[in-house]
Design a protein around this motif. Structure first.
Motif, PDB file in Angstrom:
ATOM      1  N   LYS A  41       0.828  -1.215   0.000  1.00  0.00           N
ATOM      2  CA  LYS A  41       0.000   0.000   0.000  1.00  0.00           C
ATOM      3  C   LYS A  41       0.859   1.261   0.000  1.00  0.00           C
ATOM      4  O   LYS A  41       0.569   2.225  -0.721  1.00  0.00           O
ATOM      5  N   ASN A  76       2.378   1.537  -3.523  1.00  0.00           N
ATOM      6  CA  ASN A  76       1.361   1.824  -4.532  1.00  0.00           C
ATOM      7  C   ASN A  76       0.760   3.205  -4.365  1.00  0.00           C
ATOM      8  O   ASN A  76       0.487   3.907  -5.351  1.00  0.00           O
ATOM      9  N   ASP A  77       0.536   3.641  -3.123  1.00  0.00           N
ATOM     10  CA  ASP A  77      -0.010   4.978  -2.889  1.00  0.00           C
ATOM     11  C   ASP A  77       0.916   6.063  -3.410  1.00  0.00           C
ATOM     12  O   ASP A  77       0.467   7.176  -3.741  1.00  0.00           O
ATOM     13  N   ASN A  78       2.202   5.742  -3.476  1.00  0.00           N
ATOM     14  CA  ASN A  78       3.182   6.712  -3.963  1.00  0.00           C
ATOM     15  C   ASN A  78       3.576   6.475  -5.420  1.00  0.00           C
ATOM     16  O   ASN A  78       4.483   7.141  -5.932  1.00  0.00           O
TER      17      ASN A  78
END
Length: 383
Positions: free
Chosen positions: A287, A290-292
């Motif tokens: 996460k 992926n969030d970045n």
């Protein structure tokens, strides 16, 4: 962030060409057919530095390889809880076999506790010098380093090490340094990984989180990363974690902290093997990356891609290396000395990719990549 949409075939060709390695063949011809040990079963023991999911999987696939060769009756191996091998070992003791016994009181673990490692090692070596075990499995780098010496002479198979050459477990690919020691080695594995990752993603700043110790740098294949950084001109952004410790919550938190620090600074992360990257932490690490919008490459293999990291070289569930281990065990039981047997093993060159992660981070997988992938995952498991 958007990544390359097309790719030349250079990296794919590099994957497909096997490296020539001196001393990659057995020093003799040895059978693998099941044989008795003077009318008795061959007794096997096991030693690990601590619980790690790859150890469980490698042991499982090795047992399947022995089943395929006829040393153990073919039996469905039940799914195992967590990352342990202790319960699996006790189950293996009950599997019917005319030829092999997984000795129930010969499973040893240091539980990633450095303060206990020397004591457990002494206990194991004392047991080996009683000569009531015919073969010892040393699973992982800590166990391999502890038993690769002349304090005993029991045939010892060192499995699932990141780099037995760099850590001094063996003298060379062709020579372990001791007649009774054998360590499976692929000296080019991490070089292939980083080259392929760079060819596909083209990163300029590669994040690497690892424990800043001899073992931690070895697990992370840091010498390989540094060599390729100089050769290819990308930067290494480092963050230090805790790995070989008994408190896994501390290890996990240290890796998560590093991922949070690295993600805003890098355009790729090489996810290295360490205690804090495990079933409990991977979802959080995926996460964060992926969030970045940061693409990731799992050093460990395809199972971590299934859980959400972007890429890895496929290991086909450790099947092939398990078959290699089983054949090596069988040859030892048929009279070979461990150091007479090839230590070099190279996984079949295939890729693993997670398409859901690719979508999230904005990576459009080239057709060549998909064509070279034998493990393609289309979603990320729920936490």
């Amino acid at each position: 962030m958007r990544f390359i949409k097309s790719l030349c075939t250079v990296w794919l060709c590099m994957l497909m060409i096997p490296f020539a390695v001196a001393g990659a063949a057995d020093k003799g011809v040895f059978a693998t057919a099941p044989v008795m040990n003077n009318g008795e079963r061959w007794r096997i023991g096991y030693f690990e530095g601590g619980e790690y999911i790859d150890y469980q999987k490698v042991l499982t696939e090795t047992v399947k390889g022995l089943m395929a060769l006829g040393w153990i009756d073919k039996t469905e191996i039940p799914a195992q809880p967590g990352e342990q091998t202790a319960q699996l070992w006790q189950w293996l003791n009950k599997v019917p076999s005319d030829y092999i016994e997984f000795v129930p009181d010969a499973h040893y673990s240091a539980h990633w506790d450095e303060s206990k490692l020397d004591g457990v090692t002494d206990k194991v070596i004392k047991r080996l010098n009683q000569h009531d075990l015919d073969l010892m499995i040393a699973m992982g780098t800590l166990a391999g380093k502890a038993l690769s010496n002349d304090r005993h002479d029991t045939p010892t198979m060192v499995l699932s090490t990141s780099d037995p050459l760099a850590t001094g477990i063996i003298k060379s690919v062709a020579d372990s340094g001791y007649d009774h020691i054998h360590a499976t080695v692929d000296p080019n594995r991490y070089d292939r990984q980083v080259r392929v990752f760079h060819d596909i993603v083209g990163f300029k700043n590669l994040g690497v989180a690892y424990e800043n110790s001899d073992n931690g740098r070895s697990y992370a294949a840091l010498d390989v990363v540094e060599k390729l950084s100089a050769e290819r001109g990308f930067n290494i952004v480092r963050c230090y974690t805790q790995s070989d410790i008994s408190d896994m919550t501390v290890a996990e938190a240290s890796v998560e902290k590093c991922f949070r620090e690295l993600a805003p600074q890098v355009d790729a992360i090489y996810v290295t093997v360490q205690g804090g990257v495990n079933e409990q932490s991977i979802a959080s690490l995926v996460k964060i990356a992926n969030d970045n919008g940061v693409p990731t490459f799992s050093q460990s293999g395809a199972d971590e891609v299934r859980k959400g990291f972007l890429l890895s070289l496929s290991q086909a569930g450790f099947r092939y290396v398990g078959e290699f281990h089983a054949q090596t065990f069988a040859k030892v039981f048929n009279g070979a000395k461990p150091n007479q047997l090839a230590q070099f093993f190279e996984e079949p060159p295939r890729m693993a990719v997670n398409l859901k992660t690719a979508e999230i981070v904005g990576f459009n997988p080239p057709l060549l990549l998909l064509g070279a992938a034998d493990e393609v995952y289309r979603d990320i498991p729920a936490d």
